[in-house]
Design an enzyme around this catalytic site. Structure first.
Site, short mmCIF file in Angstrom:
data_model
loop_
_atom_site.label_atom_id
_atom_site.label_comp_id
_atom_site.label_asym_id
_atom_site.label_seq_id
_atom_site.Cartn_x
_atom_site.Cartn_y
_atom_site.Cartn_z
N ASP A 247 0.67 -1.34 0.02
CA ASP A 247 -0.13 0.00 -0.15
C ASP A 247 0.81 1.24 0.03
O ASP A 247 0.48 1.96 0.86
CB ASP A 247 -0.94 0.14 1.31
CG ASP A 247 -1.68 -1.27 1.13
OD1 ASP A 247 -2.06 -1.96 0.31
OD2 ASP A 247 -2.00 -1.63 2.65
N GLU B 58 -10.79 1.01 -3.81
CA GLU B 58 -10.29 1.37 -2.46
C GLU B 58 -9.23 2.18 -2.95
O GLU B 58 -8.74 2.31 -3.82
CB GLU B 58 -10.12 0.33 -1.62
CG GLU B 58 -9.15 -0.83 -2.43
CD GLU B 58 -8.90 -2.23 -1.86
OE1 GLU B 58 -8.99 -2.38 -0.52
OE2 GLU B 58 -8.69 -3.15 -2.34
#
Length: 536
Positions: A15, A196
């Protein structure tokens, strides 16, 4: 062009969020249940990166005791505005049901989003301000009119509704962290779904939104859309995903997605993104989700694309072949601070589980809860970053009974690990054996036969070669190693090997652990820890 071998951040580093301040680049990655929270790396050339900060390191900032596996700190976003660094992140407290017998709806989840700031990347970051709990993956967008906006995915727990319910945005005050006005749902996502990891950018009169889609497995992708207005409507990229490995099975980099953009001082765009390196035989990513980078280009139509237009991840960047530097590191625990490669699980009170000063030159672990605990367990470990490596330690431990154990652990989470440990049998005789916990409902745990050993310091070793792991040991005054019979499956320490109702988003660690489930506080003293990668 800079020569780069991907991934740039090896081992569990998912991420990524990137920002440039002057000539300095910084990347922040997720840490989930590992403490301290968030890893921040620094580079000046986009190729060589050094860990410079773990900003969430005080109890007031982060306490993950009780957080389930693969919860905790998700998707930090790092930005810079008004002379300060800003970090937003999610602390996930509940993912859904945790066992097949728990019939609670998996849609009931708890995501708490926070904002912290600091004047220096390696300084003392502020106490957190809770901004919302409406979903996960919060990020800040600083518009050119001076306004700042918080964006995050919206989670819809209602039965029959779309769980990933779009990307919401709300203005935020950078002085107080207060959200201002109403929130707006600005982007519903593409047909890939699982929308997301949002980031916003402004270029040539367009607002560009970048999201992760397709789920964080083999269908993962970076998707972009743009609009003339901040609130939309947003038009999807005409080519589909900007970057993905979903149509490239068998490639060196899989699972490419969840990215973020940065521009060099010259205006050249680069994309950081998570990826995985699957083992050739099992196709499992035992190193977890890692971080890669590659140059991009803005087309004449104003859309972002990869340099060759293929939308595929690049295993290497530049004309030169760059050999990967293999790590060979021995920690002797001579310093009162834990070496930077090591972390522990969940608790913000490290002095409850280890000390580097009680016995100088040793890492002392205080036996606490079981190795499966989600609260306070004494486990200190570092990332596995290559498929082939060895790890060795020397431990002095005097167990009184079977409830006390200490040793060398190869660990993914509380449901997946192999643990070579010293304990005692019912007569008080010290023994050494392996506890293996795997994601198998029929046979979730096994132990090897106990091997009696003498009292005194013991050296423990593991050797991993792709899917295969072997343990060995020797007394400290011996030269020859004694192999513990049996090969163990290293590939189960991966996201891909799991039971269907458990989240798996982290990566494999190797380290030291100590338990005293009798609650008497037995201690184990580790003299050193040697981690050495091998080619191949």
């Amino acid at each position: 062009m800079t020569s780069i071998t991907n991934p740039i951040l090896r081992g569990f580093n998912p991420d990524p969020s990137i920002v440039r301040v002057g000539d300095d680049y910084y990347v922040a990655t997720s840490t989930f249940e590992w403490y301290p929270g968030v890893q921040i790396y620094h580079s000046r050339d986009l190729a060589d990166w050094q860990l410079v900060a773990r900003p969430l390191r005080r109890p007031a900032q982060l306490d993950m005791r009780g957080n389930p596996d693969s919860c905790g700190v998700w998707a930090p976003d790092l930005s810079y505005a008004d002379g300060r660094f800003h970090l937003t992140y999610t602390d996930v407290k509940r993912y859904g049901r945790t066992t097949r017998s728990d019939r609670t709806d998996v849609s009931l989840r708890d995501f708490h989003n926070y904002w912290v700031w600091c004047d220096r990347i390696d300084g003392e970051w502020s106490d957190p301000v809770h901004v919302n709990s409406s979903g996960f993956d919060p990020a800040l967008f600083h518009d050119d009119d001076g306004c700042s906006w918080l964006i995050n995915m919206l989670w819809d727990h209602r039965p029959g509704h779309k769980r990933f319910a779009g990307i919401v945005i709300q203005q935020m005050c950078l002085n107080t962290g207060r959200l201002l006005g109403e929130r707006h749902n600005i982007f519903a996502g593409s047909p890939l779904g699982f929308t997301e990891g949002p980031h916003l950018y402004k270029r040539d009169g367009y607002y560009h939104i970048l999201v992760a889609e397709g789920g964080t497995e083999r269908n993962h992708a970076v998707v972009m859309a743009r609009a003339r207005s901040l609130f939309g409507p947003y038009e999807l990229h005409p080519d589909g995903p900007v970057l993905t490995a979903r149509d490239q099975p068998g490639g060196p980099l899989a699972r490419a997605g969840h990215g973020d953009l940065v521009e060099t001082a010259e205006g050249d765009p680069w994309l950081v993104y998570l990826c995985g390196r699957p083992l050739p035989a099992s196709d499992r990513c035992i190193l977890g989700r890692e971080t890669a980078i590659q140059p991009m280009r803005w087309g004449e139509d104003g859309w972002l694309r990869t340099i060759d237009g293929s939308g595929r991840p690049m295993a290497s960047v530049g004309s030169g072949s760059v050999a990967r530097t293999l790590t060979d590191d021995r920690a002797n625990f001579d310093d009162p601070n834990l070496p930077p490669d090591f972390q522990w699980l969940r608790t913000p009170y490290p002095d409850h589980i280890f000390s580097l000063t009680d016995r100088p030159g040793h890492l002392r672990l205080f036996g606490r809860e079981s190795v499966g605990s989600h609260f306070t367990q004494a486990l200190v470990a570092r990332r596995q970053c290559e498929w082939r490596f060895s790890a060795e330690t020397q431990v002095e431990f005097c167990p009184a009974n079977f409830q006390q154990s200490a040793g060398l652990i190869h660990y993914y989470n509380s449901t997946k690990f192999h643990y070579l440990h010293i304990t005692a049998d019912d007569t008080g005789q010290p023994v050494i054996q392996i506890l293996s916990v795997v994601p198998d409902e029929a046979r979730p745990s096994t132990t090897s036969p106990a091997i009696p050993i003498a009292r005194g310091p013991v050296c423990l070793r593991l050797d991993v070669d792709h899917e295969t792991m072997r343990f060995s040991y020797r007394m400290a005054d011996e030269e020859a190693w004694h192999e513990v019979p049996g090969d163990w499956d290293a590939s189960i320490l991966s996201d891909e090997a799991t039971l269907p109702y458990l989240p798996n988003f982290t990566g494999t660690f190797v380290g030291m652990a100590c338990q005293d489930m009798a609650g008497t506080g037995a201690v184990a003293d580790f003299d050193y820890f040697h981690y050495a990668e091998r080619d191949g």
